[in-house]
Design a protein around this motif. Structure first.
Motif, PDB file in Angstrom:
ATOM      1  N   ARG A  35      30.275  31.506  49.939  1.00 32.84           N
ATOM      2  CA  ARG A  35      30.663  31.519  48.533  1.00 32.84           C
ATOM      3  C   ARG A  35      31.330  32.834  48.179  1.00 32.84           C
ATOM      4  NH1 ARG A  35      28.622  32.927  43.460  1.00 32.84           N
ATOM      5  NH2 ARG A  35      28.993  31.387  41.799  1.00 32.84           N
ATOM      6  N   LEU A  36      32.483  32.762  47.520  1.00 31.13           N
ATOM      7  CA  LEU A  36      33.178  33.946  47.035  1.00 31.13           C
ATOM      8  C   LEU A  36      32.733  34.266  45.616  1.00 31.13           C
ATOM      9  CD1 LEU A  36      34.919  33.397  49.547  1.00 31.13           C
ATOM     10  CD2 LEU A  36      36.920  34.031  48.195  1.00 31.13           C
ATOM     11  N   PRO A  37      32.819  35.522  45.221  1.00 35.55           N
ATOM     12  CA  PRO A  37      32.410  35.861  43.849  1.00 35.55           C
ATOM     13  C   PRO A  37      33.343  35.209  42.831  1.00 35.55           C
ATOM     14  CG  PRO A  37      33.460  37.733  44.917  1.00 35.55           C
ATOM     15  CD  PRO A  37      33.263  36.697  45.971  1.00 35.55           C
ATOM     16  N   PRO A  38      32.851  34.922  41.638  1.00 36.81           N
ATOM     17  CA  PRO A  38      33.720  34.373  40.586  1.00 36.81           C
ATOM     18  C   PRO A  38      34.882  35.322  40.300  1.00 36.81           C
ATOM     19  CG  PRO A  38      31.399  34.229  39.959  1.00 36.81           C
ATOM     20  CD  PRO A  38      31.461  35.080  41.185  1.00 36.81           C
ATOM     21  N   THR A  39      35.983  34.768  39.821  1.00 39.59           N
ATOM     22  CA  THR A  39      37.173  35.587  39.576  1.00 39.59           C
ATOM     23  C   THR A  39      36.893  36.723  38.608  1.00 39.59           C
ATOM     24  OG1 THR A  39      37.835  34.003  37.865  1.00 39.59           O
ATOM     25  CG2 THR A  39      38.770  33.716  40.087  1.00 39.59           C
ATOM     26  N   ARG A  40      36.094  36.463  37.571  1.00 40.37           N
ATOM     27  CA  ARG A  40      35.802  37.513  36.589  1.00 40.37           C
ATOM     28  C   ARG A  40      35.008  38.645  37.241  1.00 40.37           C
ATOM     29  NH1 ARG A  40      35.791  37.110  31.164  1.00 40.37           N
ATOM     30  NH2 ARG A  40      35.670  34.820  31.240  1.00 40.37           N
ATOM     31  N   SER A  49      43.068  42.580  36.466  1.00 42.07           N
ATOM     32  CA  SER A  49      42.888  41.490  35.517  1.00 42.07           C
ATOM     33  C   SER A  49      42.331  40.267  36.239  1.00 42.07           C
ATOM     34  CB  SER A  49      44.221  41.139  34.872  1.00 42.07           C
ATOM     35  OG  SER A  49      45.086  40.513  35.810  1.00 42.07           O
ATOM     36  N   ARG A  50      41.650  39.437  35.470  1.00 43.26           N
ATOM     37  CA  ARG A  50      41.097  38.211  36.043  1.00 43.26           C
ATOM     38  C   ARG A  50      42.215  37.313  36.548  1.00 43.26           C
ATOM     39  NH1 ARG A  50      37.511  33.738  32.696  1.00 43.26           N
ATOM     40  NH2 ARG A  50      37.027  32.372  34.488  1.00 43.26           N
ATOM     41  N   ASN A  51      43.335  37.299  35.868  1.00 44.95           N
ATOM     42  CA  ASN A  51      44.456  36.452  36.269  1.00 44.95           C
ATOM     43  C   ASN A  51      44.990  36.845  37.650  1.00 44.95           C
ATOM     44  OD1 ASN A  51      46.475  34.361  35.556  1.00 44.95           O
ATOM     45  ND2 ASN A  51      47.896  36.085  35.776  1.00 44.95           N
ATOM     46  N   THR A  52      44.947  38.146  37.988  1.00 46.93           N
ATOM     47  CA  THR A  52      45.407  38.606  39.304  1.00 46.93           C
ATOM     48  C   THR A  52      44.567  37.992  40.420  1.00 46.93           C
ATOM     49  OG1 THR A  52      46.209  40.695  38.394  1.00 46.93           O
ATOM     50  CG2 THR A  52      45.749  40.647  40.754  1.00 46.93           C
ATOM     51  N   VAL A  53      43.243  37.986  40.241  1.00 47.75           N
ATOM     52  CA  VAL A  53      42.356  37.395  41.246  1.00 47.75           C
ATOM     53  C   VAL A  53      42.551  35.879  41.287  1.00 47.75           C
ATOM     54  CG1 VAL A  53      39.957  37.051  41.925  1.00 47.75           C
ATOM     55  CG2 VAL A  53      40.689  39.254  40.986  1.00 47.75           C
ATOM     56  N   ALA A  54      42.722  35.277  40.103  1.00 49.97           N
ATOM     57  CA  ALA A  54      42.891  33.823  40.053  1.00 49.97           C
ATOM     58  C   ALA A  54      44.121  33.384  40.817  1.00 49.97           C
ATOM     59  CB  ALA A  54      42.964  33.367  38.604  1.00 49.97           C
ATOM     60  N   VAL A  55      45.212  34.153  40.722  1.00 46.19           N
ATOM     61  CA  VAL A  55      46.443  33.822  41.463  1.00 46.19           C
ATOM     62  C   VAL A  55      46.171  33.828  42.962  1.00 46.19           C
ATOM     63  CG1 VAL A  55      48.749  34.653  42.050  1.00 46.19           C
ATOM     64  CG2 VAL A  55      48.021  34.586  39.660  1.00 46.19           C
ATOM     65  N   VAL A  70      33.104  22.160  41.411  1.00 45.13           N
ATOM     66  CA  VAL A  70      32.816  22.237  39.986  1.00 45.13           C
ATOM     67  C   VAL A  70      31.339  22.556  39.766  1.00 45.13           C
ATOM     68  CG1 VAL A  70      32.830  20.981  37.794  1.00 45.13           C
ATOM     69  CG2 VAL A  70      34.671  20.613  39.462  1.00 45.13           C
ATOM     70  N   GLY A  71      31.123  23.577  38.973  1.00 47.18           N
ATOM     71  CA  GLY A  71      29.753  23.955  38.638  1.00 47.18           C
ATOM     72  C   GLY A  71      29.072  24.836  39.667  1.00 47.18           C
ATOM     73  N   ARG A  72      29.708  24.994  40.847  1.00 51.44           N
ATOM     74  CA  ARG A  72      29.077  25.792  41.895  1.00 51.44           C
ATOM     75  C   ARG A  72      29.875  27.032  42.246  1.00 51.44           C
ATOM     76  NH1 ARG A  72      27.959  23.315  47.100  1.00 51.44           N
ATOM     77  NH2 ARG A  72      26.545  25.107  47.264  1.00 51.44           N
ATOM     78  N   GLY A  73      31.195  26.961  42.260  1.00 55.70           N
ATOM     79  CA  GLY A  73      31.986  28.136  42.564  1.00 55.70           C
ATOM     80  C   GLY A  73      33.071  27.848  43.584  1.00 55.70           C
ATOM     81  N   THR A  74      33.581  28.930  44.182  1.00 48.58           N
ATOM     82  CA  THR A  74      34.655  28.848  45.166  1.00 48.58           C
ATOM     83  C   THR A  74      34.105  29.227  46.532  1.00 48.58           C
ATOM     84  OG1 THR A  74      36.268  29.471  43.468  1.00 48.58           O
ATOM     85  CG2 THR A  74      36.943  29.702  45.769  1.00 48.58           C
TER      86      THR A  74
END
Length: 475
Positions: A35-40, A49-55, A70-74
């Motif tokens: 599991r990777l950490p959430p983008t935030r 920025s959060r958007n940089t990680v999201a990209v 969904v509900g668990r993460g990446t």
């Protein structure tokens, strides 16, 4: 798990995050389904920025490296993909010191698991009282064990040093108290400490021939000039010691690998020689706990009146090698330097294991274990002796031995087999047995261990070994 991402510079941060995560997946640092950490959260750690990680996450997901739940993460994708190993640079321009380049490969580097393992040096792990040991380890994991400073005496836990002194005093007549004992990570570390304190480049050191190869290799790695001294029926030949020798390594109680004890006359002569030549004797009390006949002779250490002997012992053969517990008894004049060397090497050993062993000795469990194991090993030893006498008496001659976990047998002069041929045939038959020549000397023969072959299987293993002698006969 934490994953390091470097963002030195200010250009295309999303691409940098993408590449480093992708490389981590490909080389195995990030495993499938991890599991990777959430983008935030990751954005906060990296200061972007959060958007940089999201990209970066979106690109990795599109390429199949990541999957979102969904509900668990990446998570790292579980789909198979080409992965490459990650290793340190080859360092083609770097070379160890010359003495390290000349040493052979480490013992055990190619150790396999044959069907019948008659090699030396390993006790039967099935005889180890694992349930009792777990209880003692659990007791040792208590807050009162932790030293106030966070570190402990380099010489080892006081309770264990006292217990060892009492044990070897009763079992082997060694003259020592707790202050004389230094706990080590096996006998090999004890030898290393001795070498660090006493050996300088060019120091003359004598070892037995045949003998224990790691000792000579260790002393050579420290710059010593190592000379091999022949062993006869009475032990190390004192008259063959060269003038100027400053350290003599010997296994007098149960010579390795022949198994014969050093005679009392030879022990007395060696001590007198050391005093005349201002030399040190390192007495490795190898494998003498398991005794099947005869009373043991006094150790050199107990006969020494001038502080010339350093006594080395190990619990690897009586308990388990993986515990890495040994000890060193040294004269008072050398103890400060040895403690200093121990601290510089690894500060101190594992206090939990040391505490467990102290209780194991104090509760009488070590003595009980040795008695029980000796009875089991005696059965295996007798089977080997009977087999050689009944089936191979025209080929092998057993060297008398009354202790230890192996027997040594030389090839009879009239035999029509080669040792190398027998060892090779045995390997093909799933039987591991060692040639005496592996340990030096000039005599051809086999060293047959019985620590790893139980009484319920030893007959089949010996039968296979016997067939190998027939297959290896030369015309």
């Amino acid at each position: 798990m934490p994953f390091h991402i470097s963002l030195d510079g200010h250009t295309d941060l999303a691409a940098r995050i993408y590449r480093q995560l992708r490389d981590g997946i490909l080389d195995g640092r990030l495993r499938s389904d991890e599991r990777l950490p959430p983008t935030r959260e990751l954005a906060g750690e990296l200061g972007v920025s959060r958007n940089t990680v999201a990209v970066a996450y979106e690109r990795l997901t599109a390429e199949g490296f990541l999957s979102g739940q969904v509900g668990r993460g990446t998570f790292v994708s579980a789909d198979p993909m080409a992965r490459t190993g990650r290793a340190a640079p080859a360092g083609a321009g770097l070379r160890p010191a010359e003495r390290w380049r000349s040493l052979p490969a480490p013992l055990g580097a190619d150790r396999q698991e044959p069907a019948f393992d008659f090699r030396v040096g390993v006790p039967d792990p099935g005889l180890f009282p694992l349930r009792t040991w777990r209880r003692l380890v659990s007791q040792a994991l208590r807050p009162s064990l932790l030293p106030p400073s966070g570190y402990a005496d380099p010489a080892g836990l006081e309770g264990l040093r006292v217990a060892i002194a009492r044990h070897i005093g009763a079992a082997r007549s060694v003259r020592a108290n707790g202050e004389d004992v230094l706990v080590t990570q096996g006998a090999q570390q004890a030898l290393d400490l001795i070498g660090r304190v006493l050996i300088e480049p060019g120091t003359r050191v004598a070892v037995e021939d045949p003998g224990y190869p790691p000792a000579g290799r260790l002393f050579a790695s420290l710059g010593a000039r190592v000379a091999k001294v022949p062993v006869d029926a009475e032990g190390l030949d004192v008259t063959a010691l060269a003038k100027g020798t400053r350290l003599v390594y010997t296994t007098p109680s149960h010579q390795f690998p022949l198994g014969t004890p050093m005679s009392l006359a030879r022990r007395t002569a060696l001590l007198a020689w050391a005093e005349r030549n201002d030399a040190v004797i390192v007495e490795d009390d190898y494998d003498s706990e398991y005794r099947f006949s005869d009373r043991p002779l006094e150790p050199l250490q107990s006969l020494d009146r001038n502080g010339r002997v350093l006594y080395v012992g190990s619990f690897s053969k009586t308990l388990l090698p993986l515990l890495r517990l040994g000890f060193l008894v040294a004269p008072a004049s050398l103890r400060p330097a040895l403690r200093q060397a121990k601290q510089l090497m690894d500060w101190h050993g594992d206090l939990v294991t040391q505490s467990a062993l102290a209780s194991f000795i104090d509760e009488g469990l070590l003595a009980r274990h040795v008695r029980k194991a000796t009875r089991e090993y005696a059965v295996r030893r007798d089977r080997i002796l009977a087999f050689v006498h009944d089936e191979l008496r025209d080929v092998l001659e057993i060297i008398p031995s009354s202790a230890g976990l192996h027997l040594c047998a030389t090839v009879a002069p009239q035999a029509t087999v080669t040792v190398d041929g027998v060892v090779a045939e045995a390997a093909r038959a799933g039987v591991a047995v060692e040639s005496l020549s592996k340990y030096g000397g000039t005599r051809g023969g086999l060293v047959i261990g019985y620590g790893m072959v139980g009484a319920d299987r030893i007959d089949e293993g010996l039968a296979r070994l016997g067939a190998c002698f027939s297959a290896a006969r030369v015309s």
